[in-house]
Design a protein around this motif. Sequence first.
Motif, PDB file in Angstrom:
ATOM      1  N   THR A 204       0.822  -1.214   0.000  1.00  0.00           N
ATOM      2  CA  THR A 204       0.000   0.000   0.000  1.00  0.00           C
ATOM      3  C   THR A 204       0.852   1.258   0.000  1.00  0.00           C
ATOM      4  O   THR A 204       0.518   2.264  -0.612  1.00  0.00           O
ATOM      5  CB  THR A 204      -0.931  -0.009   1.235  1.00  0.00           C
ATOM      6  OG1 THR A 204      -1.678  -1.211   1.213  1.00  0.00           O
ATOM      7  CG2 THR A 204      -1.865   1.180   1.242  1.00  0.00           C
ATOM      8  N   LYS A 205       1.968   1.208   0.709  1.00  0.00           N
ATOM      9  CA  LYS A 205       2.850   2.380   0.777  1.00  0.00           C
ATOM     10  C   LYS A 205       3.819   2.450  -0.392  1.00  0.00           C
ATOM     11  O   LYS A 205       4.545   3.433  -0.541  1.00  0.00           O
ATOM     12  CB  LYS A 205       3.715   2.304   2.051  1.00  0.00           C
ATOM     13  CG  LYS A 205       3.101   2.938   3.261  1.00  0.00           C
ATOM     14  CD  LYS A 205       4.137   3.006   4.373  1.00  0.00           C
ATOM     15  CE  LYS A 205       5.285   3.941   4.084  1.00  0.00           C
ATOM     16  NZ  LYS A 205       5.330   5.156   4.843  1.00  0.00           N
ATOM     17  N   ASN A 206       3.856   1.343  -1.165  1.00  0.00           N
ATOM     18  CA  ASN A 206       4.844   1.261  -2.232  1.00  0.00           C
ATOM     19  C   ASN A 206       6.254   1.360  -1.647  1.00  0.00           C
ATOM     20  O   ASN A 206       7.117   2.071  -2.154  1.00  0.00           O
ATOM     21  CB  ASN A 206       4.592   2.389  -3.224  1.00  0.00           C
ATOM     22  CG  ASN A 206       5.104   2.046  -4.589  1.00  0.00           C
ATOM     23  OD1 ASN A 206       5.602   0.931  -4.795  1.00  0.00           O
ATOM     24  ND2 ASN A 206       5.020   2.976  -5.514  1.00  0.00           N
ATOM     25  N   ARG A 207       6.430   0.642  -0.546  1.00  0.00           N
ATOM     26  CA  ARG A 207       7.673   0.757   0.213  1.00  0.00           C
ATOM     27  C   ARG A 207       8.573  -0.445  -0.073  1.00  0.00           C
ATOM     28  O   ARG A 207       8.101  -1.581  -0.090  1.00  0.00           O
ATOM     29  CB  ARG A 207       7.309   0.785   1.698  1.00  0.00           C
ATOM     30  CG  ARG A 207       8.464   0.794   2.682  1.00  0.00           C
ATOM     31  CD  ARG A 207       7.854   0.958   4.051  1.00  0.00           C
ATOM     32  NE  ARG A 207       8.763   0.883   5.157  1.00  0.00           N
ATOM     33  CZ  ARG A 207       8.853   1.836   6.086  1.00  0.00           C
ATOM     34  NH1 ARG A 207       8.132   2.919   5.991  1.00  0.00           N
ATOM     35  NH2 ARG A 207       9.655   1.695   7.105  1.00  0.00           N
ATOM     36  N   PRO A 208       9.854  -0.209  -0.300  1.00  0.00           N
ATOM     37  CA  PRO A 208      10.745  -1.345  -0.549  1.00  0.00           C
ATOM     38  C   PRO A 208      10.871  -2.218   0.705  1.00  0.00           C
ATOM     39  O   PRO A 208      10.864  -1.700   1.828  1.00  0.00           O
ATOM     40  CB  PRO A 208      12.090  -0.684  -0.887  1.00  0.00           C
ATOM     41  CG  PRO A 208      11.999   0.697  -0.351  1.00  0.00           C
ATOM     42  CD  PRO A 208      10.552   1.079  -0.324  1.00  0.00           C
TER      43      PRO A 208
ATOM     44  N   PRO B  50       4.191   1.930   9.834  1.00  0.00           N
ATOM     45  CA  PRO B  50       5.026   3.004   9.298  1.00  0.00           C
ATOM     46  C   PRO B  50       4.159   4.249   9.180  1.00  0.00           C
ATOM     47  O   PRO B  50       2.942   4.166   9.357  1.00  0.00           O
ATOM     48  CB  PRO B  50       5.399   2.492   7.911  1.00  0.00           C
ATOM     49  CG  PRO B  50       4.217   1.685   7.488  1.00  0.00           C
ATOM     50  CD  PRO B  50       3.666   1.063   8.763  1.00  0.00           C
ATOM     51  N   SER B  51       4.766   5.368   8.914  1.00  0.00           N
ATOM     52  CA  SER B  51       3.973   6.572   8.680  1.00  0.00           C
ATOM     53  C   SER B  51       3.030   6.306   7.503  1.00  0.00           C
ATOM     54  O   SER B  51       3.387   5.622   6.549  1.00  0.00           O
ATOM     55  CB  SER B  51       4.890   7.756   8.400  1.00  0.00           C
ATOM     56  OG  SER B  51       5.823   7.447   7.372  1.00  0.00           O
ATOM     57  N   ALA B  52       1.800   6.863   7.599  1.00  0.00           N
ATOM     58  CA  ALA B  52       0.756   6.532   6.621  1.00  0.00           C
ATOM     59  C   ALA B  52       0.816   7.434   5.390  1.00  0.00           C
ATOM     60  O   ALA B  52      -0.103   8.197   5.110  1.00  0.00           O
ATOM     61  CB  ALA B  52      -0.612   6.613   7.295  1.00  0.00           C
ATOM     62  N   ASN B  53       1.930   7.340   4.667  1.00  0.00           N
ATOM     63  CA  ASN B  53       2.110   8.124   3.443  1.00  0.00           C
ATOM     64  C   ASN B  53       2.756   7.223   2.396  1.00  0.00           C
ATOM     65  O   ASN B  53       3.410   6.254   2.758  1.00  0.00           O
ATOM     66  CB  ASN B  53       3.046   9.317   3.727  1.00  0.00           C
ATOM     67  CG  ASN B  53       4.320   8.875   4.419  1.00  0.00           C
ATOM     68  OD1 ASN B  53       4.366   8.746   5.644  1.00  0.00           O
ATOM     69  ND2 ASN B  53       5.359   8.607   3.638  1.00  0.00           N
ATOM     70  N   PRO B  54       2.593   7.562   1.120  1.00  0.00           N
ATOM     71  CA  PRO B  54       3.335   6.798   0.113  1.00  0.00           C
ATOM     72  C   PRO B  54       4.827   6.938   0.395  1.00  0.00           C
ATOM     73  O   PRO B  54       5.276   7.994   0.868  1.00  0.00           O
ATOM     74  CB  PRO B  54       2.958   7.487  -1.198  1.00  0.00           C
ATOM     75  CG  PRO B  54       1.697   8.236  -0.910  1.00  0.00           C
ATOM     76  CD  PRO B  54       1.769   8.623   0.536  1.00  0.00           C
TER      77      PRO B  54
ATOM     78  N   ILE C 178       5.937  13.178   2.452  1.00  0.00           N
ATOM     79  CA  ILE C 178       5.812  13.772   3.784  1.00  0.00           C
ATOM     80  C   ILE C 178       4.852  12.958   4.666  1.00  0.00           C
ATOM     81  O   ILE C 178       3.792  12.546   4.211  1.00  0.00           O
ATOM     82  CB  ILE C 178       5.255  15.199   3.624  1.00  0.00           C
ATOM     83  CG1 ILE C 178       6.124  16.001   2.637  1.00  0.00           C
ATOM     84  CG2 ILE C 178       5.128  15.905   4.954  1.00  0.00           C
ATOM     85  CD1 ILE C 178       5.390  17.194   2.026  1.00  0.00           C
ATOM     86  N   SER C 179       5.198  12.770   5.925  1.00  0.00           N
ATOM     87  CA  SER C 179       4.330  12.027   6.843  1.00  0.00           C
ATOM     88  C   SER C 179       3.057  12.809   7.160  1.00  0.00           C
ATOM     89  O   SER C 179       3.077  14.035   7.216  1.00  0.00           O
ATOM     90  CB  SER C 179       5.075  11.739   8.153  1.00  0.00           C
ATOM     91  OG  SER C 179       6.172  10.887   7.919  1.00  0.00           O
ATOM     92  N   PRO C 180       1.947  12.088   7.396  1.00  0.00           N
ATOM     93  CA  PRO C 180       0.666  12.741   7.686  1.00  0.00           C
ATOM     94  C   PRO C 180       0.512  13.115   9.156  1.00  0.00           C
ATOM     95  O   PRO C 180       0.846  12.331  10.042  1.00  0.00           O
ATOM     96  CB  PRO C 180      -0.358  11.670   7.313  1.00  0.00           C
ATOM     97  CG  PRO C 180       0.359  10.376   7.481  1.00  0.00           C
ATOM     98  CD  PRO C 180       1.829  10.617   7.285  1.00  0.00           C
TER      99      PRO C 180
ATOM    100  N   SER D   7      17.060  11.354   0.164  1.00  0.00           N
ATOM    101  CA  SER D   7      15.835  12.060  -0.185  1.00  0.00           C
ATOM    102  C   SER D   7      14.664  11.305   0.406  1.00  0.00           C
ATOM    103  O   SER D   7      14.372  10.187   0.049  1.00  0.00           O
ATOM    104  CB  SER D   7      15.669  12.136  -1.699  1.00  0.00           C
ATOM    105  OG  SER D   7      14.356  12.597  -1.983  1.00  0.00           O
ATOM    106  N   HIS D   8      13.996  11.950   1.350  1.00  0.00           N
ATOM    107  CA  HIS D   8      12.906  11.297   2.054  1.00  0.00           C
ATOM    108  C   HIS D   8      12.056  12.411   2.623  1.00  0.00           C
ATOM    109  O   HIS D   8      12.469  13.554   2.645  1.00  0.00           O
ATOM    110  CB  HIS D   8      13.495  10.427   3.178  1.00  0.00           C
ATOM    111  CG  HIS D   8      12.671   9.194   3.429  1.00  0.00           C
ATOM    112  ND1 HIS D   8      12.667   8.130   2.596  1.00  0.00           N
ATOM    113  CD2 HIS D   8      11.810   8.869   4.435  1.00  0.00           C
ATOM    114  CE1 HIS D   8      11.866   7.185   3.084  1.00  0.00           C
ATOM    115  NE2 HIS D   8      11.333   7.610   4.199  1.00  0.00           N
ATOM    116  N   TYR D   9      10.898  12.084   3.117  1.00  0.00           N
ATOM    117  CA  TYR D   9      10.041  13.116   3.708  1.00  0.00           C
ATOM    118  C   TYR D   9       9.909  14.289   2.732  1.00  0.00           C
ATOM    119  O   TYR D   9       9.927  15.444   3.135  1.00  0.00           O
ATOM    120  CB  TYR D   9      10.614  13.629   5.033  1.00  0.00           C
ATOM    121  CG  TYR D   9      11.085  12.552   5.971  1.00  0.00           C
ATOM    122  CD1 TYR D   9      10.157  11.804   6.698  1.00  0.00           C
ATOM    123  CD2 TYR D   9      12.427  12.273   6.138  1.00  0.00           C
ATOM    124  CE1 TYR D   9      10.577  10.808   7.568  1.00  0.00           C
ATOM    125  CE2 TYR D   9      12.856  11.273   6.999  1.00  0.00           C
ATOM    126  CZ  TYR D   9      11.918  10.551   7.711  1.00  0.00           C
ATOM    127  OH  TYR D   9      12.352   9.583   8.565  1.00  0.00           O
TER     128      TYR D   9
END
Length: 315
Positions: free
Chosen positions: A47-51, A134-138, A142-144, A220-222
């Motif tokens: 859902t987050k498209n997270r590696p 995890p933080s609920a963002n793609p 940026i974190s919600p 590069s994050h957030y």
Amino acid sequence: MAKIGKDIQYAVEALQKGKLVAIPTETVYGLAANALSEEAILKIYKTKNRPKFDPLIAHIGTLSQIEKLTTTVPPLAKKLISDFWPGPLTLLLEKTEKIPDLLTSGLPQVAIRMPDHDITRTLLTQLPFPLAAPSANPFGYISPTTAQHVQDQLGDKIDYILDGGTTSIGLESTIVSVEGDKIMVHRLGGLSIEKLQSYGEVEMSLNVSGNPRTPGQLKSHYAPQKKLIIGDIDTLLAEHQSMKIGVLSFTKSYPLAESNYILSKKGDLDESARNLFHALRVMDKMDLDLIITEVFPNRELGVAINDRLRRASGR
Ligand code: TXA
Ligand code: MG
């Protein structure tokens, strides 16, 4: 779109069925699922498209729930737990065999924290398992800090967002491990370094990329979609006169900018932290060519604010 509500019982049932529910914490909103179910954890990554090399934090509601996750809590970790939980501190501890490797990305330690938020702690105490969140963002965004932020980006992928209002801290938790008398900081966050310093020597372990201990510390994050640069705001405004500029400033106003978001008129770093992610989201949605911001005072939560701004600008 997801339903937004305060129905803890609904969230309990959804989580027990292996579904994802967005949950409020004092730091940022999390995208939660059963931390002991590989299938549920997989849904989070997808859902987050997270590696899958970026592991997840396990959230607990009471101290006794830690036993499922770790068998070894060193003395210094015990002290930190007793003074800072519930709160914005995540500890890396040796994991038990109950924990799926997927949660820790195969690492020997598991990240654990007890969030300081009434709704979510009630939720956690009603569940027979800890929550991976995890933080609920793609991934990479940026974190919600509000239920609406979660809705804006993940609303079509999940069915329930537990609404706990605007998060009170606004920055993700500080992540540490302990080595003897030393506290190793793996991510700067909502608990300041100053607060940790009276517990032992504090060492930074914040490699910007390829850090195997905390893979989420990517350069590069957030990051917003728009280009963001950090420096002296007046100078940068003068250098980019032909552009539509949004200024994100600490205390001062900049009438020359197309738009200006002041994080704390009274110069309060906690208030700035609380407003930071919302401000970045607002500016990211505006018709601007560039966001300009400045270096915040390098103390207390200003240290973590500067860290997030640097990452937000790193592309
Ligand atoms: O405040 C927070 O910590 C929020 C709320 C929802 O609790 N959660 C959060 O999770 O920020 P996330 O997944 O966005 O960031 C967690 C960070 C990642 O950078 C990850 O690499 C690191 O924690 N992490 C998780 N488990 C780890 C482990 N076993 N070893 C090292 N680093 C770990
Ligand atoms: Mg995150």
